[in-house]
Enzyme design. Structure first.
Site, short mmCIF file in Angstrom:
data_model
loop_
_atom_site.label_atom_id
_atom_site.label_comp_id
_atom_site.label_asym_id
_atom_site.label_seq_id
_atom_site.Cartn_x
_atom_site.Cartn_y
_atom_site.Cartn_z
N VAL A 162 4.83 -5.44 -4.70
CA VAL A 162 5.91 -5.18 -4.00
C VAL A 162 5.94 -6.76 -3.30
O VAL A 162 5.18 -7.02 -3.04
CB VAL A 162 5.25 -4.00 -2.18
CG1 VAL A 162 6.45 -4.07 -1.85
CG2 VAL A 162 5.81 -2.68 -4.06
N HIS A 172 0.87 -1.08 -0.48
CA HIS A 172 0.44 0.20 -0.13
C HIS A 172 0.92 1.26 -0.10
O HIS A 172 0.74 2.23 -0.60
CB HIS A 172 -1.13 -0.08 1.20
CG HIS A 172 -2.05 -1.06 1.68
ND1 HIS A 172 -1.61 -1.84 2.54
CD2 HIS A 172 -2.77 -1.44 0.62
CE1 HIS A 172 -2.19 -2.74 2.18
NE2 HIS A 172 -3.70 -2.26 1.49
N SER A 196 -2.10 -7.65 3.43
CA SER A 196 -2.37 -7.87 4.54
C SER A 196 -3.14 -9.39 4.95
O SER A 196 -2.66 -9.29 6.30
CB SER A 196 -3.94 -6.95 4.54
OG SER A 196 -4.25 -5.61 3.81
N GLN A 250 -8.33 -7.68 -10.76
CA GLN A 250 -9.07 -6.02 -9.27
C GLN A 250 -8.79 -4.87 -10.83
O GLN A 250 -10.17 -3.99 -11.02
CB GLN A 250 -8.58 -5.78 -8.89
CG GLN A 250 -9.44 -4.57 -7.90
CD GLN A 250 -8.88 -4.42 -6.11
OE1 GLN A 250 -9.42 -4.86 -6.13
NE2 GLN A 250 -8.08 -4.19 -5.90
P1 AMP Z 1 -6.09 -4.67 -0.44
O1 AMP Z 1 -6.19 -3.22 0.91
O2 AMP Z 1 -5.88 -5.41 0.11
O3 AMP Z 1 -8.00 -3.95 -0.64
O4 AMP Z 1 -5.40 -3.34 -1.15
C1 AMP Z 1 -5.28 -1.91 -1.74
C2 AMP Z 1 -4.85 -1.73 -3.34
O5 AMP Z 1 -2.97 -1.80 -2.42
C3 AMP Z 1 -4.88 -2.17 -4.24
O6 AMP Z 1 -4.97 -1.96 -4.68
C4 AMP Z 1 -4.40 -4.01 -3.79
O7 AMP Z 1 -3.52 -3.96 -5.27
C5 AMP Z 1 -2.92 -3.16 -3.48
N1 AMP Z 1 -1.56 -3.83 -2.93
C6 AMP Z 1 -1.73 -4.81 -2.44
N2 AMP Z 1 -1.30 -5.38 -1.77
C7 AMP Z 1 -0.18 -5.16 -2.62
C8 AMP Z 1 1.20 -5.33 -3.20
N3 AMP Z 1 2.28 -6.25 -2.48
N4 AMP Z 1 2.28 -4.72 -3.99
C9 AMP Z 1 1.51 -3.15 -4.83
N5 AMP Z 1 0.33 -3.37 -4.78
C10 AMP Z 1 -0.05 -3.64 -3.22
#
Ligand code: AMP
Length: 285
Positions: free
Chosen positions: A176, A37, A186, A153
């Site tokens: 990442v 994030h 998460s 997504q």
């Molecule tokens: P989430 O909180 O899991 O819904 O993720 C929120 C945003 O963060 C989404 O656009 C995810 O694709 C991005 N995201 C989650 N994990 C990663 C990661 N490891 N690297 C890059 N973006 C991420």
């Protein structure tokens, strides 16, 4: 750092920012923030005048037997993290604020939601597209940032924005990973030490897939056969390992150009996803 919890206050704040000709960036998240994030937030801060991080565990994207109740909620730490990275506002509404009555209008994106996670999580992308449409309408950002980690997504949201003429740009940021290759998520918090080790099956299989394609393998069935042993471990259940067109997300019969290798597996009770965009023109993709 201001935390805004109501739709009306959020609208008011953004209206003032837009009136001052500020370029507004949105990073939609479900919280429990990590460096994945963080990379989105940092990019937004470097490109926008005003950066809003939304933190909302969206119930409409969870299936009845999924982890909505136990999803990690760490708002205080998230606020500190956003502040440190230079975001301006957090939008953290309650479920009642986002869904004050029965939701009757939904956004359905067709075709690109049919395979991969869409096939295994009925209704998931309807919930994702709908909550993003709501956030885009409430905040009216100029640009919104998504992670390649959730490749399907990102395609769904890009398709929605294109087909429904949402007046914003979607920027997709690289995945990442931890030093050993595990994609940050998460949901990694759910993993025991032993499970975390097993979870490397995803990134290892994807690396192997990239190597095979780099060495000239063009047959998706052969690649799938070669990566299956990574998932052959107790407590690991492979949901899918697919090679698809990065734009249409349709399975490829033969690899001739860019390919999205995408995988989902359950490790213990934790469902994890990962993917690699493999383009021989740009081998480090
Ligand atoms: P989430 O909180 O899991 O819904 O993720 C929120 C945003 O963060 C989404 O656009 C995810 O694709 C991005 N995201 C989650 N994990 C990663 C990661 N490891 N690297 C890059 N973006 C991420």
């Amino acid at each position: 750092m201001e935390v805004i919890t109501t739709v009306s206050e959020m609208r008011q704040k953004v209206r003032a920012a837009r009136f001052a000709a500020k370029w507004v960036g949105l990073v939609p998240t479900m919280g429990a923030l990590h460096e994945g994030h963080g990379s989105l937030i940092q990019r937004a801060v470097s490109e926008c005048d005003t950066v809003i991080v939304s933190i909302f565990v969206n119930p409409t994207q969870f299936g009845p037997n999924e982890d909505l109740a136990r999803y990690p909620r760490t708002l205080d730490a998230d606020i500190r993290y956003c502040e440190k990275l230079g975001a301006h506002w957090i939008f953290a509404p309650s479920v009642e604020e986002m869904y004050p009555q029965e939701q009757l209008a939904w956004v359905n994106v067709e075709k690109v939601t049919e395979g991969l996670c869409g096939a295994r999580r009925p209704g998931h992308f309807r919930g994702v597209a709908t909550v993003c449409a709501k956030l885009f309408n409430i905040i009216q950002p100029d640009v919104a940032y998504f992670g390649q980690k959730d490749a399907q997504q990102a395609v769904v949201i890009q398709t929605m924005v294109r087909d429904l003429n949402f007046p914003l740009e979607i920027r997709v940021c690289p995945t990442v990973r931890d030093k050993d290759g595990l994609a940050l998520s998460s949901r990694n918090q759910y993993l025991s030490k032993a499970e975390r080790k097993k979870a490397l099956c995803l990134s290892k299989a994807l690396q192997k897939c990239r190597e095979l394609i780099q060495s000239g393998q063009t047959n998706p069935d052969e690649i799938r056969r070669a990566v299956l042993p990574f998932f052959d471990q107790p407590e690991v259940f492979l949901e899918y390992f697919e090679l698809v067109d990065p734009q249409t997300l349709r399975p490829l019969a033969e690899i001739r150009g860019p390919v999205l290798a995408a995988a989902a597996a359950r490790v213990g009770t934790t469902r994890l996803i990962d993917n690699l965009l493999i383009d021989l023109q740009t081998p480090s993709a």
